[in-house]
Design a protein around this motif. Structure first.
Motif, PDB file in Angstrom:
ATOM      1  N   LEU A   1       3.623   2.010   2.798  1.00  0.00           N
ATOM      2  CA  LEU A   1       4.693   2.967   2.506  1.00  0.00           C
ATOM      3  C   LEU A   1       4.058   4.346   2.413  1.00  0.00           C
ATOM      4  O   LEU A   1       3.216   4.589   1.520  1.00  0.00           O
ATOM      5  CB  LEU A   1       5.398   2.607   1.202  1.00  0.00           C
ATOM      6  N   ARG A   2       4.450   5.241   3.315  1.00  0.00           N
ATOM      7  CA  ARG A   2       3.819   6.559   3.390  1.00  0.00           C
ATOM      8  C   ARG A   2       4.863   7.642   3.147  1.00  0.00           C
ATOM      9  O   ARG A   2       5.861   7.728   3.861  1.00  0.00           O
ATOM     10  CB  ARG A   2       3.153   6.762   4.756  1.00  0.00           C
ATOM     11  N   TYR A   3       4.595   8.476   2.121  1.00  0.00           N
ATOM     12  CA  TYR A   3       5.435   9.638   1.843  1.00  0.00           C
ATOM     13  C   TYR A   3       4.909  10.811   2.659  1.00  0.00           C
ATOM     14  O   TYR A   3       3.780  11.281   2.450  1.00  0.00           O
ATOM     15  CB  TYR A   3       5.403   9.986   0.357  1.00  0.00           C
ATOM     16  N   LEU A   4       5.686  11.262   3.607  1.00  0.00           N
ATOM     17  CA  LEU A   4       5.302  12.382   4.465  1.00  0.00           C
ATOM     18  C   LEU A   4       6.009  13.653   4.015  1.00  0.00           C
ATOM     19  O   LEU A   4       6.913  13.633   3.167  1.00  0.00           O
ATOM     20  CB  LEU A   4       5.644  12.060   5.925  1.00  0.00           C
ATOM     21  N   ALA A   5       5.611  14.765   4.608  1.00  0.00           N
ATOM     22  CA  ALA A   5       6.200  16.051   4.219  1.00  0.00           C
ATOM     23  C   ALA A   5       7.667  16.142   4.615  1.00  0.00           C
ATOM     24  O   ALA A   5       8.479  16.730   3.899  1.00  0.00           O
ATOM     25  CB  ALA A   5       5.401  17.198   4.837  1.00  0.00           C
ATOM     26  N   ASP A   6       8.019  15.578   5.770  1.00  0.00           N
ATOM     27  CA  ASP A   6       9.388  15.707   6.260  1.00  0.00           C
ATOM     28  C   ASP A   6      10.057  14.359   6.516  1.00  0.00           C
ATOM     29  O   ASP A   6      11.089  14.293   7.188  1.00  0.00           O
ATOM     30  CB  ASP A   6       9.409  16.512   7.562  1.00  0.00           C
ATOM     31  N   GLY A   7       9.468  13.295   5.995  1.00  0.00           N
ATOM     32  CA  GLY A   7      10.079  11.995   6.218  1.00  0.00           C
ATOM     33  C   GLY A   7       9.329  10.900   5.498  1.00  0.00           C
ATOM     34  O   GLY A   7       8.480  11.154   4.626  1.00  0.00           O
ATOM     35  N   PHE A   8       9.648   9.674   5.857  1.00  0.00           N
ATOM     36  CA  PHE A   8       9.040   8.509   5.226  1.00  0.00           C
ATOM     37  C   PHE A   8       8.722   7.496   6.312  1.00  0.00           C
ATOM     38  O   PHE A   8       9.510   7.279   7.237  1.00  0.00           O
ATOM     39  CB  PHE A   8      10.009   7.889   4.212  1.00  0.00           C
ATOM     40  N   GLU A   9       7.548   6.880   6.192  1.00  0.00           N
ATOM     41  CA  GLU A   9       7.122   5.884   7.169  1.00  0.00           C
ATOM     42  C   GLU A   9       6.868   4.560   6.469  1.00  0.00           C
ATOM     43  O   GLU A   9       6.209   4.516   5.423  1.00  0.00           O
ATOM     44  CB  GLU A   9       5.855   6.341   7.896  1.00  0.00           C
ATOM     45  N   VAL A  10       7.393   3.507   7.038  1.00  0.00           N
ATOM     46  CA  VAL A  10       7.148   2.153   6.537  1.00  0.00           C
ATOM     47  C   VAL A  10       6.590   1.339   7.701  1.00  0.00           C
ATOM     48  O   VAL A  10       7.111   1.378   8.816  1.00  0.00           O
ATOM     49  CB  VAL A  10       8.430   1.518   5.965  1.00  0.00           C
ATOM     50  N   ALA A  11       5.500   0.628   7.437  1.00  0.00           N
ATOM     51  CA  ALA A  11       4.863  -0.202   8.465  1.00  0.00           C
ATOM     52  C   ALA A  11       4.542  -1.560   7.851  1.00  0.00           C
ATOM     53  O   ALA A  11       3.926  -1.636   6.779  1.00  0.00           O
ATOM     54  CB  ALA A  11       3.600   0.461   8.999  1.00  0.00           C
ATOM     55  N   VAL A  12       4.962  -2.612   8.505  1.00  0.00           N
ATOM     56  CA  VAL A  12       4.712  -3.987   8.058  1.00  0.00           C
ATOM     57  C   VAL A  12       3.914  -4.675   9.156  1.00  0.00           C
ATOM     58  O   VAL A  12       4.398  -4.834  10.285  1.00  0.00           O
ATOM     59  CB  VAL A  12       6.027  -4.738   7.779  1.00  0.00           C
ATOM     60  N   ARG A  13       2.670  -5.062   8.812  1.00  0.00           N
ATOM     61  CA  ARG A  13       1.803  -5.720   9.789  1.00  0.00           C
ATOM     62  C   ARG A  13       1.358  -7.055   9.251  1.00  0.00           C
ATOM     63  O   ARG A  13       0.917  -7.164   8.102  1.00  0.00           O
ATOM     64  CB  ARG A  13       0.577  -4.859  10.089  1.00  0.00           C
TER      65      ARG A  13
ATOM     66  N   HIS B   1       0.854  -1.185   0.000  1.00  0.00           N
ATOM     67  CA  HIS B   1       0.000   0.000   0.000  1.00  0.00           C
ATOM     68  C   HIS B   1       0.892   1.238   0.000  1.00  0.00           C
ATOM     69  O   HIS B   1       1.681   1.448   0.932  1.00  0.00           O
ATOM     70  CB  HIS B   1      -0.913   0.020   1.226  1.00  0.00           C
ATOM     71  N   ASP B   2       0.776   2.068  -1.043  1.00  0.00           N
ATOM     72  CA  ASP B   2       1.528   3.310  -1.146  1.00  0.00           C
ATOM     73  C   ASP B   2       0.601   4.482  -0.849  1.00  0.00           C
ATOM     74  O   ASP B   2      -0.500   4.571  -1.414  1.00  0.00           O
ATOM     75  CB  ASP B   2       2.144   3.453  -2.532  1.00  0.00           C
ATOM     76  N   GLU B   3       1.050   5.388   0.006  1.00  0.00           N
ATOM     77  CA  GLU B   3       0.259   6.552   0.377  1.00  0.00           C
ATOM     78  C   GLU B   3       1.120   7.803   0.249  1.00  0.00           C
ATOM     79  O   GLU B   3       2.327   7.775   0.506  1.00  0.00           O
ATOM     80  CB  GLU B   3      -0.250   6.416   1.817  1.00  0.00           C
ATOM     81  N   GLY B   4       0.468   8.878  -0.150  1.00  0.00           N
ATOM     82  CA  GLY B   4       1.185  10.134  -0.290  1.00  0.00           C
ATOM     83  C   GLY B   4       1.725  10.327  -1.697  1.00  0.00           C
ATOM     84  O   GLY B   4       1.579   9.472  -2.590  1.00  0.00           O
ATOM     85  N   ILE B   5       2.343  11.486  -1.887  1.00  0.00           N
ATOM     86  CA  ILE B   5       2.894  11.847  -3.197  1.00  0.00           C
ATOM     87  C   ILE B   5       4.355  11.397  -3.253  1.00  0.00           C
ATOM     88  O   ILE B   5       5.170  11.843  -2.438  1.00  0.00           O
ATOM     89  CB  ILE B   5       2.807  13.367  -3.433  1.00  0.00           C
ATOM     90  N   PRO B   6       4.710  10.500  -4.175  1.00  0.00           N
ATOM     91  CA  PRO B   6       6.111  10.052  -4.254  1.00  0.00           C
ATOM     92  C   PRO B   6       7.049  11.213  -4.544  1.00  0.00           C
ATOM     93  O   PRO B   6       6.719  12.146  -5.286  1.00  0.00           O
ATOM     94  CB  PRO B   6       6.087   9.043  -5.408  1.00  0.00           C
ATOM     95  N   ARG B   7       8.191  11.172  -3.968  1.00  0.00           N
ATOM     96  CA  ARG B   7       9.209  12.200  -4.146  1.00  0.00           C
ATOM     97  C   ARG B   7      10.572  11.546  -4.030  1.00  0.00           C
ATOM     98  O   ARG B   7      10.713  10.481  -3.425  1.00  0.00           O
ATOM     99  CB  ARG B   7       9.071  13.300  -3.088  1.00  0.00           C
ATOM    100  N   PRO B   8      11.599  12.163  -4.625  1.00  0.00           N
ATOM    101  CA  PRO B   8      12.949  11.575  -4.512  1.00  0.00           C
ATOM    102  C   PRO B   8      13.395  11.523  -3.053  1.00  0.00           C
ATOM    103  O   PRO B   8      13.150  12.459  -2.281  1.00  0.00           O
ATOM    104  CB  PRO B   8      13.817  12.529  -5.338  1.00  0.00           C
TER     105      PRO B   8
END
Length: 402
Positions: free
Chosen positions: A334-346, A294-301
């Motif tokens: 996989l979450r693209y945040l404004a100031d970072g990146f979050e990965v969660a595996v459940r 699951h990808d969330e947010g706007i991808p960025r480099p």
């Protein structure tokens, strides 16, 4: 105007060098020169020596020449020896002779010390007829037997012995320092040898035990693939054989690092990142684990360090799923945040009770250290329904390290 600017620049440079660590040693020649000049003038005036009848400019010139010779005595010994002889024979001016005797002890080789003593004896001897001719206080100070011997001891012998002692102490300290450096190098060499021996021992154990068993697994999987009764079994055997070969390749790289102090080429190869996540998830799907991305947010480099950390977090979480819940559905967020990146595996709880695969129990510890090095945060724990979640929040660095 240009001359004044150059003088100011030189003065600033000299002041900066004095304030630098160890810069106070640069003041020693100047302080010695000033001391020699003042003491020479006091000696010629009779305050701490024999009063001279020479005119003032001549006394100042001789004192100044002695001071300059003393100031450069660290780099050039000749001038101070000459000025010591001239000042003592002409006016019984003693400061230059004391400095010359000291530097003779600190700098001259042992065989040349005798030459200096012979020269000092000649200088002291030549001062006798001059003292007889001058008479008065000069005669009493430089000709009378008792005073003559005292002058020889105070102006030549004692400074010379002091210089010899300082030189001997320097040699001892240098020898001790060299010995300490040698012992330190030997200690480092012994440590390197012990480390190399331990690396070789570990490499042999891994090769004899782990590599041997993985090789047997690959051979049995290959035999099963050839003799499989149905295509599904052959496909599973081929997958096991491929994974086993990859494990052998990775193990060979690890053994190469252990056996050599040089870094193996595999370590220097490009490390996996976000672009390799699909291949990692497909490998888990191939062994029967249900994995949803699951990808969330706007991808960025993203920086390479962040991508590598995300990949390792996902890899370790899936490894734990393989060990403890191979039949549980797994979601990778996989979450693209404004100031970072979050990965969660459940992963969902396992419906079967089976003996888990063995592990060292250090995977999550290593992941937490990796994430914290990037100023991130790692959370791992069981869910109320029996599942397990691994979550990492990694901030973007200001700039990618070179």
């Amino acid at each position: 105007m240009t001359y004044h600017r150059r003088a100011l620049a030189q003065l600033r440079h000299w002041y900066t060098s004095i304030r630098a660590p160890g810069g106070h040693h640069r003041l020693v020649p100047y302080a010695l020169a000033v001391t020699v000049f003042v003491c020479s003038r006091m000696s010629a005036s009779g305050d701490i020596g024999v009063r001279s009848s020479w005119p003032g400019p001549a006394l100042v010139g001789l004192a100044g020449a002695s001071a300059v010779a003393a100031g450069i005595a660290r780099v050039r010994r000749g001038p101070i020896f000459v000025m010591a002889a001239v000042a003592w024979i002409a006016l019984a001016m003693w400061p230059a002779l004391v400095v010359a005797s000291y530097y003779a002890g600190t700098s001259l080789p042992r065989d040349r010390i005798k030459v200096y003593l012979l020269g000092a004896a000649v200088v002291m001897g030549l001062s006798i007829p001059v003292g007889i001719a001058a008479g008065g206080q000069r005669y009493i100070t430089t000709v009378a037997t008792g005073n003559f011997l005292i002058m020889c001891a105070l102006l030549v012998a004692l400074p010379l012995l002091g210089g010899l002692w300082v030189n001997a102490r320097r040699e001892v300290l240098t020898a001790l320092r060299d010995r300490a450096d040698q012992l330190e190098r030997e200690q480092h060499a012994r440590i390197d040898r012990v480390r190399a021996q331990e690396r070789n021992r570990i490499a042999r154990e891994m090769h004899d035990v782990v590599a041997h068993r993985v090789s047997l697994m690959v051979l049995h999987a290959g035999a099963l693939e050839v003799n499989a009764p149905d295509p599904r079994t052959a496909e599973g055997a081929a997958l096991i054989r491929t994974i086993g070969r990859e494990a052998l390749t990775n193990l060979r790289d690890v053994l190469g690092v252990l056996r050599s102090a040089r870094v193996a080429e595999a370590v220097l190869a490009p490390q996996p990142g976000l672009g390799d996540l699909d291949r990692l998830l497909d490998a888990s799907r191939d062994v029967g684990v249900t994995v949803n991305r699951h990808d969330e947010g706007i991808p960025r480099p993203m920086p390479v360090t962040v991508q590598r950390a995300v990949y390792r977090v996902t890899q370790e979480a899936l490894t734990n799923v393989h060990k403890y819940a191979p039949d549980g559905a797994t979601d990778v967020h996989l979450r693209y945040l404004a100031d970072g990146f979050e990965v969660a595996v459940r992963n969902a709880p396992s419906s079967t009770v089976a003996a888990p695969l063995p592990g060292a129990g250090l995977g999550l510890v290593g992941l937490r250290e990796r994430v914290e090095l990037l100023d991130g945060r790692l959370e791992a724990g069981a869910e109320p329904d029996g599942g397990f979640t691994v979550r990492a929040l990694i901030p973007y660095p200001d700039r990618e390290p070179a």
